[in-house]
Design a protein around this motif. Structure first.
Motif, mmCIF file in Angstrom:
data_model
loop_
_atom_site.group_PDB
_atom_site.id
_atom_site.type_symbol
_atom_site.label_atom_id
_atom_site.label_comp_id
_atom_site.label_asym_id
_atom_site.label_seq_id
_atom_site.Cartn_x
_atom_site.Cartn_y
_atom_site.Cartn_z
ATOM 1 N N LEU A 86 50.892 -99.831 19.032
ATOM 2 C CA LEU A 86 50.330 -101.059 18.472
ATOM 3 C C LEU A 86 51.415 -101.935 17.866
ATOM 4 O O LEU A 86 52.383 -101.443 17.264
ATOM 5 C CB LEU A 86 49.270 -100.724 17.435
ATOM 6 N N LYS A 87 51.202 -103.234 18.012
ATOM 7 C CA LYS A 87 52.137 -104.235 17.491
ATOM 8 C C LYS A 87 51.391 -105.153 16.520
ATOM 9 O O LYS A 87 50.178 -105.335 16.644
ATOM 10 C CB LYS A 87 52.692 -105.076 18.647
ATOM 11 N N PRO A 88 52.109 -105.760 15.591
ATOM 12 C CA PRO A 88 51.433 -106.691 14.671
ATOM 13 C C PRO A 88 50.660 -107.789 15.414
ATOM 14 O O PRO A 88 49.601 -108.228 14.941
ATOM 15 C CB PRO A 88 52.585 -107.267 13.858
ATOM 16 N N GLU A 89 51.146 -108.199 16.558
ATOM 17 C CA GLU A 89 50.451 -109.254 17.306
ATOM 18 C C GLU A 89 49.163 -108.771 17.967
ATOM 19 O O GLU A 89 48.419 -109.568 18.537
ATOM 20 C CB GLU A 89 51.367 -109.876 18.369
ATOM 21 N N ASP A 90 48.888 -107.481 17.884
ATOM 22 C CA ASP A 90 47.601 -106.956 18.339
ATOM 23 C C ASP A 90 46.510 -107.130 17.286
ATOM 24 O O ASP A 90 45.332 -106.843 17.547
ATOM 25 C CB ASP A 90 47.710 -105.471 18.699
ATOM 26 N N THR A 91 46.896 -107.571 16.103
ATOM 27 C CA THR A 91 45.919 -107.773 15.036
ATOM 28 C C THR A 91 44.880 -108.811 15.453
ATOM 29 O O THR A 91 45.224 -109.933 15.833
ATOM 30 C CB THR A 91 46.622 -108.220 13.741
ATOM 31 N N ALA A 92 43.620 -108.415 15.402
ATOM 32 C CA ALA A 92 42.532 -109.286 15.844
ATOM 33 C C ALA A 92 41.202 -108.572 15.630
ATOM 34 O O ALA A 92 41.173 -107.366 15.348
ATOM 35 C CB ALA A 92 42.682 -109.636 17.318
ATOM 36 N N VAL A 93 40.142 -109.312 15.783
ATOM 37 C CA VAL A 93 38.829 -108.692 15.919
ATOM 38 C C VAL A 93 38.622 -108.405 17.403
ATOM 39 O O VAL A 93 38.809 -109.284 18.241
ATOM 40 C CB VAL A 93 37.710 -109.609 15.396
ATOM 41 N N TYR A 94 38.276 -107.161 17.703
ATOM 42 C CA TYR A 94 38.074 -106.743 19.083
ATOM 43 C C TYR A 94 36.580 -106.662 19.370
ATOM 44 O O TYR A 94 35.822 -106.024 18.636
ATOM 45 C CB TYR A 94 38.745 -105.394 19.334
ATOM 46 N N TYR A 95 36.189 -107.312 20.444
ATOM 47 C CA TYR A 95 34.787 -107.372 20.848
ATOM 48 C C TYR A 95 34.610 -106.687 22.197
ATOM 49 O O TYR A 95 35.439 -106.861 23.095
ATOM 50 C CB TYR A 95 34.326 -108.811 20.995
ATOM 51 N N CYS A 96 33.523 -105.967 22.343
ATOM 52 C CA CYS A 96 33.175 -105.530 23.679
ATOM 53 C C CYS A 96 32.021 -106.390 24.175
ATOM 54 O O CYS A 96 31.264 -106.974 23.393
ATOM 55 C CB CYS A 96 32.820 -104.050 23.742
ATOM 56 N N ALA A 97 31.924 -106.485 25.472
ATOM 57 C CA ALA A 97 30.904 -107.326 26.083
ATOM 58 C C ALA A 97 30.460 -106.709 27.393
ATOM 59 O O ALA A 97 31.231 -106.025 28.064
ATOM 60 C CB ALA A 97 31.441 -108.728 26.315
ATOM 61 N N ALA A 98 29.235 -106.959 27.730
ATOM 62 C CA ALA A 98 28.674 -106.541 29.012
ATOM 63 C C ALA A 98 28.485 -107.788 29.865
ATOM 64 O O ALA A 98 27.942 -108.791 29.400
ATOM 65 C CB ALA A 98 27.342 -105.829 28.812
ATOM 66 N N GLY A 99 28.937 -107.722 31.077
ATOM 67 C CA GLY A 99 28.819 -108.890 31.935
ATOM 68 C C GLY A 99 28.708 -108.497 33.391
ATOM 69 O O GLY A 99 29.495 -107.693 33.875
ATOM 70 N N LEU A 100 27.755 -109.062 34.077
ATOM 71 C CA LEU A 100 27.582 -108.746 35.489
ATOM 72 C C LEU A 100 28.730 -109.296 36.332
ATOM 73 O O LEU A 100 28.991 -108.796 37.422
ATOM 74 C CB LEU A 100 26.249 -109.287 35.997
ATOM 75 N N THR A 101 29.432 -110.311 35.802
ATOM 76 C CA THR A 101 30.448 -110.981 36.617
ATOM 77 C C THR A 101 31.876 -110.733 36.163
ATOM 78 O O THR A 101 32.806 -111.399 36.609
ATOM 79 C CB THR A 101 30.201 -112.494 36.626
ATOM 80 N N PHE A 102 32.093 -109.762 35.274
ATOM 81 C CA PHE A 102 33.433 -109.580 34.693
ATOM 82 C C PHE A 102 34.503 -109.263 35.715
ATOM 83 O O PHE A 102 35.669 -109.508 35.480
ATOM 84 C CB PHE A 102 33.408 -108.477 33.638
ATOM 85 N N GLU A 103 34.129 -108.702 36.830
ATOM 86 C CA GLU A 103 35.169 -108.325 37.785
ATOM 87 C C GLU A 103 35.831 -109.546 38.411
ATOM 88 O O GLU A 103 36.952 -109.462 38.895
ATOM 89 C CB GLU A 103 34.588 -107.413 38.854
ATOM 90 N N TYR A 104 35.174 -110.687 38.413
ATOM 91 C CA TYR A 104 35.825 -111.884 38.946
ATOM 92 C C TYR A 104 35.805 -113.045 37.964
ATOM 93 O O TYR A 104 36.395 -114.091 38.222
ATOM 94 C CB TYR A 104 35.213 -112.299 40.286
ATOM 95 N N ASN A 105 35.162 -112.886 36.849
ATOM 96 C CA ASN A 105 35.168 -113.919 35.798
ATOM 97 C C ASN A 105 35.525 -113.250 34.493
ATOM 98 O O ASN A 105 34.668 -112.887 33.700
ATOM 99 C CB ASN A 105 33.813 -114.604 35.693
ATOM 100 N N ARG A 106 36.822 -113.041 34.312
ATOM 101 C CA ARG A 106 37.294 -112.316 33.136
ATOM 102 C C ARG A 106 37.599 -113.286 32.005
ATOM 103 O O ARG A 106 38.697 -113.342 31.476
ATOM 104 C CB ARG A 106 38.521 -111.475 33.501
ATOM 105 N N SER A 107 36.599 -114.039 31.651
ATOM 106 C CA SER A 107 36.682 -114.942 30.519
ATOM 107 C C SER A 107 35.460 -114.718 29.648
ATOM 108 O O SER A 107 34.484 -114.106 30.092
ATOM 109 C CB SER A 107 36.730 -116.397 30.990
#
Length: 124
Positions: A86-107
């Motif tokens: 881990l690096k200081p720049e990894d500091t963040a809130v981490y969210y998980c999400a479920a998405g039917l289209t994540f394999e081609y819409n990774r936003s």
């Protein structure tokens, strides 16, 4: 409907490791690709990693390659994000999400359901 609850965040020193978990409820969890995103203060939410509904395909942001590993256990309705070095720049809130289209819409627009997030703070 899928409900997501993240856990495993915390305060860790640079160079340490964490495993984030995302527990899902809902009968249709295994149908969804799952993604991890993070948002640092003052920055936009950004893609970190995603995994196909079978777990057979994984995707990583350039910043996550080599240090992050995503996995899922459909029998336990859980997706994981292992983070090493881990690096200081990894500091963040981490969210998980479920998405039917994540394999081609990774936003973030690809997320159909979101958890509340878990804070990861890396001290130098």
């Amino acid at each position: 409907q899928v409900q997501l609850v993240e856990s495993g965040g915390g305060l860790v020193q640079a160079g340490g490791s964490l495993r984030l978990s995302c527990a899902a409820s809902g009968r249709t969890f295994s149908r969804y690709a799952m993604g991890w995103f993070r948002q640092a203060p003052g920055k936009e939410r950004e893609f970190v990693s995603a995994i196909s509904w079978t777990g057979g395909r994984t995707y990583y942001a350039d910043s996550a390659k080599g240090r992050f590993t995503i996995s899922r256990d459909n029998a336990k309705n859980t997706v994981y994000l292992q983070i090493h070095s881990l690096k200081p720049e990894d500091t963040a809130v981490y969210y998980c999400a479920a998405g039917l289209t994540f394999e081609y819409n990774r936003s973030p627009t690809g997320g159909d359901y979101w958890g509340q997030g878990t804070q990861v703070t890396v001290s130098s």
